[in-house]
Design an enzyme around this catalytic site. Structure first.
Site, mmCIF file in Angstrom:
data_model
loop_
_atom_site.group_PDB
_atom_site.id
_atom_site.type_symbol
_atom_site.label_atom_id
_atom_site.label_comp_id
_atom_site.label_asym_id
_atom_site.label_seq_id
_atom_site.Cartn_x
_atom_site.Cartn_y
_atom_site.Cartn_z
ATOM 1 N N SER A 46 75.683 25.049 99.859
ATOM 2 C CA SER A 46 75.873 26.278 99.025
ATOM 3 C C SER A 46 76.621 27.815 100.191
ATOM 4 O O SER A 46 77.253 27.661 100.815
ATOM 5 C CB SER A 46 73.874 26.612 97.862
ATOM 6 N N HIS B 227 79.421 24.564 95.583
ATOM 7 C CA HIS B 227 78.842 25.024 93.573
ATOM 8 C C HIS B 227 79.242 27.091 93.693
ATOM 9 O O HIS B 227 78.518 27.519 94.427
ATOM 10 C CB HIS B 227 77.701 24.990 93.174
#
Length: 215
Positions: free
Chosen positions: A111, A136
């Site tokens: 992330s 993501h």
């Protein structure tokens, strides 16, 4: 944050920090291990990215810039991700300061951790061979009146667009590819992260850094 290591991030952080004793002309001087590594221009970004941790990392980068604006800074990353605004404060400082910031992934960079890994200086982004990387889209959950939820939803879409734009720049991928690959959790091995453009080199030995920098 990645569910991949969610359970581990709930554990209390280790409070026992090793001390290093150095001999000086004035006698012995003791440092905690992280302060000693800071003297070598090494900063650790470990655990969840949040405001307090981000402030400490920003302060360390600014200190090292003031100490020597010509020497590289080495940012070691082992993080499951975290708060976007905290991560962006680190990102903006990395781009703002004069020294190159070399990023090295150890363990995992997921992330926001992956975003900061990719944001290192050109040709100075590294990954150890068994580290994992995950990208993501931003996560968000809101409560309140419908109008407030709508406002927050629009804001997170703006943030998503901005982060995708920046990721496309750092990886040299098209925006369309970034949008597709970040729609869901997208895990990569060290070699896959290199092929994707998130890092420049996978390191197996210390000498690999010197060999790669000579290319």
């Amino acid at each position: 944050m990645s569910s991949f290591d969610e359970q581990n991030t709930r554990l209390p952080s280790m409070t026992l920090v090793p001390m290093v004793v150095e001999q000086t002309s004035r006698g012995e001087r003791a440092y905690d291990i992280y302060s000693r590594m800071l003297k070598e221009r090494v900063i650790f970004l470990t655990g969840q990215v949040e405001e307090h941790m981000a402030n400490l990392i920003v302060a360390q980068m600014l200190f090292l810039e003031a100490e020597n604006p010509e020497k590289d800074i080495y940012l070691y990353i082992n993080s499951p991700g975290g708060v976007i605004t905290a991560g962006m404060s680190i990102y903006d400082t990395m781009q703002f300061i004069t020294p190159d910031v070399s990023t090295i992934c150890i363990g995992q960079a997921c992330s926001m951790g992956a975003f900061l890994l990719a944001a290192g200086a050109k040709s100075k982004r590294y990954c150890l061979p068994n580290a994992r990387v995950m990208i993501h889209q931003p996560l968000g959950g809101f409560q309140g009146q419908a109008s407030d939820i709508e406002i927050h939803a629009k804001e997170i879409l703006k943030v998503k667009k901005r982060m995708n734009d920046l990721m496309a720049i750092h990886t040299k991928k098209t925006l369309k590819i970034i949008e597709k690959d970040t729609e869901r959790d997208h895990f990569l091995s060290a070699e896959e992260a290199k092929k994707y453009g998130l890092v420049d080199c996978v390191l197996t030995e210390r000498k690999d850094v010197k060999n790669f920098s000579k290319k």
